[in-house]
Write an enzyme that holds these catalytic residues in place. Structure first.
Site, short mmCIF file in Angstrom:
data_model
loop_
_atom_site.label_atom_id
_atom_site.label_comp_id
_atom_site.label_asym_id
_atom_site.label_seq_id
_atom_site.Cartn_x
_atom_site.Cartn_y
_atom_site.Cartn_z
N VAL A 11 0.83 -1.21 0.00
CA VAL A 11 0.00 0.00 0.00
C VAL A 11 0.86 1.27 0.00
O VAL A 11 0.71 2.13 -0.87
CB VAL A 11 -0.96 0.00 1.22
CG1 VAL A 11 -1.64 1.36 1.38
CG2 VAL A 11 -2.01 -1.08 1.04
N THR A 121 -5.65 -0.52 7.32
CA THR A 121 -7.01 -0.91 7.70
C THR A 121 -7.04 -1.06 9.22
O THR A 121 -6.36 -1.92 9.77
CB THR A 121 -7.37 -2.24 7.01
OG1 THR A 121 -7.25 -2.05 5.60
CG2 THR A 121 -8.79 -2.67 7.36
N PHE A 150 -8.55 1.32 -0.77
CA PHE A 150 -9.34 0.27 -1.42
C PHE A 150 -8.64 -0.34 -2.63
O PHE A 150 -9.27 -1.05 -3.41
CB PHE A 150 -10.71 0.83 -1.84
CG PHE A 150 -11.58 1.20 -0.67
CD1 PHE A 150 -12.37 0.24 -0.06
CD2 PHE A 150 -11.59 2.48 -0.16
CE1 PHE A 150 -13.17 0.57 1.04
CE2 PHE A 150 -12.37 2.82 0.93
CZ PHE A 150 -13.17 1.86 1.54
N LEU A 151 -7.36 -0.06 -2.80
CA LEU A 151 -6.69 -0.62 -3.99
C LEU A 151 -6.65 -2.15 -3.96
O LEU A 151 -6.72 -2.76 -2.90
CB LEU A 151 -5.27 -0.06 -4.10
CG LEU A 151 -4.26 -0.33 -2.98
CD1 LEU A 151 -3.70 -1.74 -3.03
CD2 LEU A 151 -3.13 0.67 -3.08
N LYS A 205 -14.29 0.34 5.38
CA LYS A 205 -13.30 -0.56 4.80
C LYS A 205 -13.57 -2.02 5.19
O LYS A 205 -13.54 -2.93 4.35
CB LYS A 205 -11.90 -0.12 5.27
CG LYS A 205 -10.77 -1.04 4.88
CD LYS A 205 -10.54 -1.09 3.39
CE LYS A 205 -9.58 -2.21 3.03
NZ LYS A 205 -9.37 -2.34 1.60
N ASN A 209 -14.68 -5.20 2.64
CA ASN A 209 -13.96 -6.48 2.53
C ASN A 209 -14.82 -7.65 3.01
O ASN A 209 -14.77 -8.74 2.43
CB ASN A 209 -12.65 -6.42 3.30
CG ASN A 209 -11.55 -5.80 2.47
OD1 ASN A 209 -11.77 -5.43 1.31
ND2 ASN A 209 -10.37 -5.67 3.03
N CYS A 261 -5.56 -9.37 3.28
CA CYS A 261 -6.65 -8.53 3.80
C CYS A 261 -7.91 -9.30 4.23
O CYS A 261 -8.28 -9.24 5.40
CB CYS A 261 -7.01 -7.48 2.77
SG CYS A 261 -5.68 -6.29 2.55
N LYS A 264 -7.78 -11.54 7.52
CA LYS A 264 -7.54 -10.82 8.78
C LYS A 264 -8.64 -9.80 9.06
O LYS A 264 -9.02 -9.59 10.21
CB LYS A 264 -6.15 -10.17 8.80
CG LYS A 264 -6.06 -8.83 8.12
CD LYS A 264 -4.79 -8.09 8.46
CE LYS A 264 -4.56 -6.91 7.55
NZ LYS A 264 -5.59 -5.88 7.52
N LYS A 321 -3.53 -14.40 -5.75
CA LYS A 321 -4.29 -14.10 -6.96
C LYS A 321 -3.31 -13.69 -8.05
O LYS A 321 -2.13 -13.48 -7.76
CB LYS A 321 -5.33 -13.01 -6.70
CG LYS A 321 -4.76 -11.65 -6.35
CD LYS A 321 -5.92 -10.66 -6.30
CE LYS A 321 -5.46 -9.29 -5.92
NZ LYS A 321 -6.55 -8.33 -5.92
P1 NAD Z 1 3.10 -4.65 3.96
O1 NAD Z 1 3.46 -5.64 4.98
O2 NAD Z 1 3.31 -4.94 2.52
O3 NAD Z 1 3.89 -3.26 4.24
C1 NAD Z 1 4.10 -2.73 5.50
C2 NAD Z 1 5.45 -2.01 5.50
O4 NAD Z 1 5.58 -1.32 6.75
C3 NAD Z 1 6.65 -2.92 5.38
O5 NAD Z 1 7.50 -2.48 4.35
C4 NAD Z 1 7.35 -2.81 6.74
O6 NAD Z 1 8.75 -2.95 6.67
C5 NAD Z 1 6.95 -1.42 7.14
N1 NAD Z 1 7.06 -1.13 8.58
C6 NAD Z 1 6.79 -1.94 9.63
N2 NAD Z 1 7.00 -1.28 10.78
C7 NAD Z 1 7.43 -0.03 10.46
C8 NAD Z 1 7.80 1.12 11.21
N3 NAD Z 1 7.77 1.11 12.53
N4 NAD Z 1 8.16 2.22 10.54
C9 NAD Z 1 8.19 2.24 9.19
N5 NAD Z 1 7.85 1.19 8.43
C10 NAD Z 1 7.46 0.07 9.06
O7 NAD Z 1 1.57 -4.27 4.24
P2 NAD Z 1 0.49 -3.75 3.17
O8 NAD Z 1 -0.05 -4.90 2.41
O9 NAD Z 1 1.04 -2.58 2.46
O10 NAD Z 1 -0.67 -3.29 4.17
C11 NAD Z 1 -0.54 -2.15 5.00
C12 NAD Z 1 -1.91 -1.81 5.55
O11 NAD Z 1 -2.79 -1.47 4.48
C13 NAD Z 1 -2.58 -2.94 6.32
O12 NAD Z 1 -3.34 -2.39 7.35
C14 NAD Z 1 -3.53 -3.53 5.28
O13 NAD Z 1 -4.63 -4.16 5.85
C15 NAD Z 1 -3.95 -2.29 4.52
N6 NAD Z 1 -4.39 -2.54 3.15
C16 NAD Z 1 -3.73 -3.43 2.36
C17 NAD Z 1 -4.14 -3.62 1.05
C18 NAD Z 1 -3.43 -4.61 0.16
O14 NAD Z 1 -3.96 -4.90 -0.91
N7 NAD Z 1 -2.28 -5.12 0.55
C19 NAD Z 1 -5.21 -2.89 0.54
C20 NAD Z 1 -5.84 -1.97 1.35
C21 NAD Z 1 -5.42 -1.79 2.65
#
Ligand code: NAD
Length: 431
Positions: A11, A121, A150-151, A205, A209, A261, A264, A321
């Site tokens: 994200v 989220t 929402f991506l 959100k 989901n 997503c 969880k 996917k």
């Molecule tokens: P991810 O695990 O890919 O990325 C999280 C990043 O945060 C990692 O690079 C990690 O190293 C970094 N991180 C951890 N602790 C840190 C800190 N203290 N300081 C700085 N960076 C730190 O997670 P994601 O898939 O990008 O998801 C992030 C959030 O967005 C989650 O809450 C998820 O539910 C939500 N979300 C995800 C999606 C999706 O499609 N993946 C879509 C919508 C929302």
């Protein structure tokens, strides 16, 4: 505008690159030093179509920078997006450790008024928690805004650049104005900016989901019923989807949902409901159906072969996917574990996820860079992720490579009749 994005995962990196692309200066912060080093050189460590080009272009324009120092972002950026992990705790609730830790640090580092925006989220009430945590550290003015993302992975850049809606939860008119300004470039044909209170934004959100996951489990149940009553789920799906109140999207049965997503978020919403004394019964069923659906193909194989001991199976597609390398909660993992548990040997191919799969599965699986090679001597093929690469394979070649020509099609991408003509035994989902 000067923006900060904390967390450069699936994200955060998209958010940072897209905001830079619309002319903002964006400082991206991550604790993962290796990731930051790679990103500085324009190497994107995840697979997401179009993202690397965008990162490289904006690095070159110097609108996008990467650092491990949170202070740089807090000093420079007036709006700071939190794109941090919110994984499930053991009891199913969302683990807010990352979000609240960073919030406290921002509070300590803040020297000027800032807007902190949750992209992660997060459960209802998190904006208030963040506010409390920051308030403990500083007297400087700040606001916390809920802005769920929402991506869809696999189409994340396109989704961010052209969102169905932008949900912003805040009661502060100035924060709302700034957020609207930021998103305007992505909504030029029609304004899809939706302003609401924080709690409603946070819940939107989870509601989205949960409903999408419900659609999947519902269709999987219809598919399982089709098998028992002699109906074809693909025809039922088309019949259903023609009703505009239902809509044709997201009605494909398969091997269950995975990803970082849905699983969880369903757990977290169930937990939120529980905490306020409400039992969200549908969600429990959605999760149960999904768990069973993940191994339905293995059960079909067991029923067909009698025993799976010593059998060899090829798995095509490992990511949860297509068009992503993400394996979090991927159905392929459940299928492979179940096959191995029942004594089978497994080979596998995925167009982009082999590196990640090796880390998770190690020597449990023999990986092949070419999908035909994975079929050599196989008693059956499990089609698990519907990458386009697998849609029109050379069936005659496949047949010569396999020991027994059996296909377990977890996404109904093949025509049963065509496969019969090629001499395959075919098992789909609900047909
Ligand atoms: P991810 O695990 O890919 O990325 C999280 C990043 O945060 C990692 O690079 C990690 O190293 C970094 N991180 C951890 N602790 C840190 C800190 N203290 N300081 C700085 N960076 C730190 O997670 P994601 O898939 O990008 O998801 C992030 C959030 O967005 C989650 O809450 C998820 O539910 C939500 N979300 C995800 C999606 C999706 O499609 N993946 C879509 C919508 C929302």
């Amino acid at each position: 505008m000067k923006l900060g994005v904390i967390g450069t995962g699936y994200v955060g990196l998209v958010v940072g690159a897209c905001f830079a692309e619309s002319g903002n200066d964006v400082i991206c912060v991550d604790v993962d030093e290796k990731k930051v080093r790679q990103l500085r050189r324009g190497i994107v460590p995840i697979y997401e179509p179009g993202l690397e080009e965008l990162v490289r272009k904006n690095l070159k324009e110097k609108r996008l920078t990467f650092t491990t120092r949170l202070k740089d972002a807090v000093d420079e950026a007036s709006v700071i997006f939190l794109a941090l992990p919110t994984p499930a705790n053991e009891d199913g609730s969302a683990d807010l450790r990352y979000v609240l830790d960073v919030a406290a640090k921002i509070g300590k580092l803040m020297r000027k008024p800032r807007i902190i925006v949750t992209k992660s989220t997060v459960p209802v009430g998190t904006a208030e928690k963040i506010r409390e945590v920051i308030r403990r550290e500083t007297d400087i003015e700040f606001d916390v805004v809920a802005n769920p993302e929402f991506l869809k992975q696999g189409a994340a850049v396109a989704d961010f650049m052209s969102p169905d809606r932008v949900i912003v939860g805040t009661r502060n008119p100035e924060s709302a104005r700034i957020m609207h300004e930021l998103y305007k470039p992505f909504m030029r044909t029609s304004d899809r900016f939706m302003l609401m209170d924080e709690r409603s934004a946070e819940l939107s959100k989870y509601a989205a989901n949960a409903l999408l996951a419900t659609k999947i489990s519902f269709m999987n149940e219809i598919a399982n019923l089709c098998e028992r009553v002699g109906a074809d789920v693909d025809q039922v799906r088309r019949g259903l989807g023609a009703d505009p109140r239902i809509g044709a999207q997201f009605l494909f049965p398969g091997v269950g949902f995975g990803g970082s997503c849905f699983p969880k978020d369903i757990k977290a919403l169930t937990k939120t409901s529980h905490e306020v004394g409400y039992e969200f019964r549908i969600l429990k069923a959605v999760e149960e159906v999904n768990q069973q659906q993940k191994i339905r193909l293995v059960e079909k194989a067991q029923a067909y072969f009698g025993s799976l001991r010593g059998k060899k199976f090829a798995v095509w597609g490992l990511s949860f996917k297509p068009r992503t390398d993400d394996l979090r909660e991927a159905p392929s993992l459940a299928i492979i574990h179940e096959l191995v548990k029942r004594g089978a040997n497994v080979t596998a191919h995925d167009p982009v996820a082999i590196k990640n799969a090796k880390e998770l599965l190690g020597r449990m699986v023999t990986f092949f860079d070419n999908y035909y090679d994975a079929l050599k001597g196989a008693d059956g093929l499990f089609l698990v992720t519907e990458w386009n690469d697998f849609r029109h394979p050379d069936f005659d070649r496949m047949k010569t490579l396999m020991r027994t020509p059996v296909i377990f099609d977890g996404r109904n991408i093949y025509e049963p009749e065509l496969l019969k003509q090629h001499g395959f035994t075919y098992f789909g989902i609900g047909r």
